[in-house]
Scaffold this active site. Structure first.
Site, PDB file in Angstrom:
ATOM      1  N   HIS A 221       0.827  -1.204   0.374  1.00 22.15           N
ATOM      2  CA  HIS A 221      -0.272  -0.139  -0.156  1.00 22.15           C
ATOM      3  C   HIS A 221       0.870   1.184  -0.040  1.00 22.15           C
ATOM      4  CE1 HIS A 221      -2.873   1.530   0.491  1.00 22.15           C
ATOM      5  NE2 HIS A 221      -3.609   2.588   1.843  1.00 22.15           N
ATOM      6  N   GLY A 257       5.949  -0.529  -6.470  1.00 26.92           N
ATOM      7  CA  GLY A 257       5.999   1.586  -7.992  1.00 26.92           C
ATOM      8  C   GLY A 257       4.764   0.972  -8.939  1.00 26.92           C
ATOM      9  N   HIS A 260      -1.429  -1.753  -9.377  1.00 27.84           N
ATOM     10  CA  HIS A 260      -2.677  -1.027  -9.220  1.00 27.84           C
ATOM     11  C   HIS A 260      -4.151  -1.963  -9.042  1.00 27.84           C
ATOM     12  CE1 HIS A 260      -5.190   1.642  -7.276  1.00 27.84           C
ATOM     13  NE2 HIS A 260      -4.155   1.946  -7.031  1.00 27.84           N
ATOM     14  N   ASP A 311       2.695   5.674  -6.427  1.00 27.99           N
ATOM     15  CA  ASP A 311       4.346   5.848  -5.379  1.00 27.99           C
ATOM     16  C   ASP A 311       5.628   5.965  -6.545  1.00 27.99           C
ATOM     17  OD1 ASP A 311       3.176   5.441  -3.247  1.00 27.99           O
ATOM     18  OD2 ASP A 311       2.350   4.388  -3.301  1.00 27.99           O
ATOM     19  N   ARG A 336      -3.438  12.146   3.664  1.00 21.26           N
ATOM     20  CA  ARG A 336      -4.175  11.039   3.335  1.00 21.26           C
ATOM     21  C   ARG A 336      -5.216  11.102   4.822  1.00 21.26           C
ATOM     22  NH1 ARG A 336      -5.646   6.457   0.506  1.00 21.26           N
ATOM     23  NH2 ARG A 336      -4.506   8.179  -1.709  1.00 21.26           N
ATOM     24  N   ARG A 355     -18.895  -6.103   8.812  1.00 20.90           N
ATOM     25  CA  ARG A 355     -18.795  -7.988   9.734  1.00 20.90           C
ATOM     26  C   ARG A 355     -19.319  -9.204   8.256  1.00 20.90           C
ATOM     27  NH1 ARG A 355     -17.770 -12.496  10.626  1.00 20.90           N
ATOM     28  NH2 ARG A 355     -17.420 -13.708  12.904  1.00 20.90           N
TER      29      ARG A 355
HETATM   30  N1  COA Z   1       6.029  -6.422 -10.744  1.00 16.53           N
HETATM   31  C1  COA Z   1       5.535  -7.402 -10.830  1.00 16.53           C
HETATM   32  N2  COA Z   1       4.448  -7.975 -11.260  1.00 16.53           N
HETATM   33  C2  COA Z   1       3.466  -7.199 -10.781  1.00 16.53           C
HETATM   34  C3  COA Z   1       3.293  -6.217 -10.335  1.00 16.53           C
HETATM   35  C4  COA Z   1       4.541  -5.563  -9.760  1.00 16.53           C
HETATM   36  N3  COA Z   1       4.389  -4.617  -9.094  1.00 16.53           N
HETATM   37  N4  COA Z   1       2.608  -5.862  -9.925  1.00 16.53           N
HETATM   38  C5  COA Z   1       1.177  -7.629 -10.565  1.00 16.53           C
HETATM   39  N5  COA Z   1       1.928  -8.040 -10.790  1.00 16.53           N
HETATM   40  C6  COA Z   1       1.616  -9.624 -11.530  1.00 16.53           C
HETATM   41  C7  COA Z   1       1.479 -10.357 -10.657  1.00 16.53           C
HETATM   42  O1  COA Z   1       2.610 -10.306 -10.209  1.00 16.53           O
HETATM   43  C8  COA Z   1       0.591 -11.200 -11.265  1.00 16.53           C
HETATM   44  O2  COA Z   1       0.987 -12.183 -12.243  1.00 16.53           O
HETATM   45  P1  COA Z   1       0.580 -13.565 -12.379  1.00 16.53           P
HETATM   46  O3  COA Z   1      -0.649 -13.392 -12.953  1.00 16.53           O
HETATM   47  O4  COA Z   1       2.135 -14.038 -13.461  1.00 16.53           O
HETATM   48  O5  COA Z   1       0.898 -13.935 -11.023  1.00 16.53           O
HETATM   49  C9  COA Z   1      -0.430 -10.260 -12.156  1.00 16.53           C
HETATM   50  O6  COA Z   1       0.438  -8.968 -12.172  1.00 16.53           O
HETATM   51  C10 COA Z   1      -1.355  -9.207 -11.466  1.00 16.53           C
HETATM   52  O7  COA Z   1      -1.554  -8.316 -10.367  1.00 16.53           O
HETATM   53  P2  COA Z   1      -1.922  -9.044  -9.106  1.00 16.53           P
HETATM   54  O8  COA Z   1      -1.061  -9.720  -7.874  1.00 16.53           O
HETATM   55  O9  COA Z   1      -3.264  -9.854  -9.014  1.00 16.53           O
HETATM   56  O10 COA Z   1      -2.561  -7.511  -8.721  1.00 16.53           O
HETATM   57  P3  COA Z   1      -3.411  -7.853  -7.718  1.00 16.53           P
HETATM   58  O11 COA Z   1      -4.386  -6.196  -8.388  1.00 16.53           O
HETATM   59  O12 COA Z   1      -3.668  -7.694  -6.599  1.00 16.53           O
HETATM   60  O13 COA Z   1      -1.838  -6.394  -6.784  1.00 16.53           O
HETATM   61  C11 COA Z   1      -0.838  -4.589  -5.899  1.00 16.53           C
HETATM   62  C12 COA Z   1      -1.566  -5.223  -6.836  1.00 16.53           C
HETATM   63  C13 COA Z   1      -0.970  -3.421  -5.935  1.00 16.53           C
HETATM   64  C14 COA Z   1      -0.274  -5.299  -5.010  1.00 16.53           C
HETATM   65  C15 COA Z   1       0.291  -5.008  -7.079  1.00 16.53           C
HETATM   66  O14 COA Z   1       0.860  -4.469  -8.573  1.00 16.53           O
HETATM   67  C16 COA Z   1       1.838  -4.679  -6.720  1.00 16.53           C
HETATM   68  O15 COA Z   1       2.231  -5.697  -5.725  1.00 16.53           O
HETATM   69  N6  COA Z   1       2.368  -3.615  -6.956  1.00 16.53           N
HETATM   70  C17 COA Z   1       4.038  -3.577  -6.031  1.00 16.53           C
HETATM   71  C18 COA Z   1       3.547  -2.680  -4.769  1.00 16.53           C
HETATM   72  C19 COA Z   1       3.159  -1.132  -5.009  1.00 16.53           C
HETATM   73  O16 COA Z   1       3.641  -0.487  -6.174  1.00 16.53           O
HETATM   74  N7  COA Z   1       1.956  -1.070  -4.070  1.00 16.53           N
HETATM   75  C20 COA Z   1       1.495   0.540  -4.475  1.00 16.53           C
HETATM   76  C21 COA Z   1      -0.127   0.292  -4.996  1.00 16.53           C
HETATM   77  S1  COA Z   1      -0.586   1.857  -5.111  1.00 16.53           S
END
Ligand code: COA
Length: 374
Positions: A221, A257, A260, A311, A336, A355
């Site tokens: 996050h 970074g 999403h 980010d 925020r 809940r």
């Molecule tokens: N680096 C590498 N691979 C990434 C990625 C990243 N930052 N973000 C997504 N992916 C890949 C996942 O590994 C997944 O691949 P797969 O289908 O082969 O397993 C695919 O893209 C889908 O991603 P998923 O994790 O299912 O999306 P999500 O909606 O659950 O996750 C986040 C969203 C933000 C948690 C995720 O993109 C992430 O961890 N990003 C890095 C952390 C970050 O920048 N957070 C700030 C958010 S504002």
């Protein structure tokens, strides 16, 4: 796993909100009907804070009154200053700001009052005092004396003043202000949802903000802005960027970074913040970080189809403004607070305890054996 289970609540619509709308189809984000890009162009962070709580932008007189109210509450009690002085010097600033806000809740004689007007008063107080907590802790950790807030400076200017004892050029202040506007609100993200869950129990607004800070700390996050800068520092030089990102993709590493939960074809806040980052880089001679960022962004979009999130430009922009990396997420908190508290007030206006249900996968019900038979 049953189809009824929506892991991570992905795709689940849990309530209505009038605070903001994230639209992944059009890559847009509006606060109370206004596009964030327009707010960044035409408004200060203070005007946006007012908008968040009041639903409308302030006129001149309303802004003056709001500004007086916020600036008049920036000081901390002697008790809280003493507590900040005793925080472990090794503590992460997200932990210290979380504890600081919790202390504010204990000092408020009316903590339990969830009347909307009282929660508005508390929201402005938390907004006004949190930067003072963050800056005081920042300086004390470095062995320096805290600098008292000034009431003749804007929210953004005053934070620089309290951290560094001086206010930078207006271009830097504007970029910082833009980042605060962009970080202010983003519908039902993890920390905001945390705040709403806490509020839904009829707990108090300070507790809701404390819980939200804990949620924001996580690197999936808010903590991602810090992680982005660690990545850029690890790469170090533009010539090394291509090999680094290719290796990360080949080895399926998580690159901070990028990606999403809601936006899948670009984060609507990124273009505005990227311009602010480039302005700061030009102003501070930090162009090499921009070059590295460009390589990562281009390659990640081309090879993975995954776009940067807010980010990604914010981390290096804060670094070039002179902030220590572990201060990035506390700055996110400072902004925020507006969104979190607006959501708490909205939740309480039409409250239902949050809940959900869970599907039990443990051992079937059984008899408790006597101690000698276990
Ligand atoms: N680096 C590498 N691979 C990434 C990625 C990243 N930052 N973000 C997504 N992916 C890949 C996942 O590994 C997944 O691949 P797969 O289908 O082969 O397993 C695919 O893209 C889908 O991603 P998923 O994790 O299912 O999306 P999500 O909606 O659950 O996750 C986040 C969203 C933000 C948690 C995720 O993109 C992430 O961890 N990003 C890095 C952390 C970050 O920048 N957070 C700030 C958010 S504002």
């Amino acid at each position: 796993m049953s189809d009824d289970i929506k892991k991570g609540l992905a795709g689940v619509m849990v309530d209505e909100t009038a605070v903001s709308k994230v639209n992944p189809e059009t890559n847009s984000l509006i606060y109370r009907g206004y596009a964030v890009q327009d707010l960044c162009q035409h408004c200060s962070f203070e005007e946006v804070a007012y908008l968040m709580w009041n639903g409308e932008l302030p006129d001149r007189a309303q802004l003056d009154a709001f500004t007086r109210q916020e600036r008049g509450q920036r000081g901390l009690s002697d008790d809280l200053m003493q507590v900040i002085r005793r925080f472990p010097k090794s503590a992460h600033p997200m932990d210290t700001v979380r504890t600081g806000v919790s202390f504010l809740g204990m000092e408020d004689q009316d903590t339990w009052n969830n009347d909307p007007a009282d929660n508005y008063r508390k929201s402005v107080a938390i907004l006004a005092k949190t930067p003072t907590i963050v800056a005081a802790d920042y300086r004390i950790r470095k062995g320096e004396e805290p600098i008292a807030p000034r009431d003749d400076l804007s929210f953004a200017e005053n934070f620089f003043h309290m951290c560094f004892g001086k206010v930078p050029d207006p271009e830097i202040v504007k970029s910082f202000d833009v980042s605060l506007i962009l970080y202010a609100e983003h519908s039902f993200n993890a920390s905001t949802f945390t705040a709403r869950v806490i509020a839904s129990t009829l707990s108090d607004i300070y507790g809701a903000v404390v819980g939200a800070i804990a949620a924001l700390k996580g690197p999936l996050h808010g903590g991602a802005n810090e992680a982005v800068m660690h990545t850029l520092l690890e790469i170090g030089e533009p010539e090394k960027a291509q090999a680094w990102i290719d290796d990360a993709i080949d080895n399926k590493k998580l690159v901070m970074g990028f990606g999403h939960r809601v936006y899948k074809s670009g984060d609507s806040r990124v273009p505005t913040m990227t311009r602010a980052y480039h302005d700061v880089a030009r102003h501070t001679g930090g162009e090499k970080w921009v070059e590295i960022s460009r390589v990562l962004e281009k390659t990640f979009i081309e090879r993975k189809g995954i776009h940067p999130n807010l980010d990604f430009p914010t981390g290096p922009a804060y670094y070039l403004m002179g902030f220590d990396i572990d201060l990035f997420t506390p700055i996110f908190v400072m902004s925020r607070i507006t969104g979190w508290t607006a959501h708490v007030i909205e939740q309480l206006a039409d409250n239902k305890l949050i809940r959900p249900l869970s599907a039990y996968t443990g051992v079937a019900q059984r008899a408790v054996p006597a101690i000698g038979e276990r």
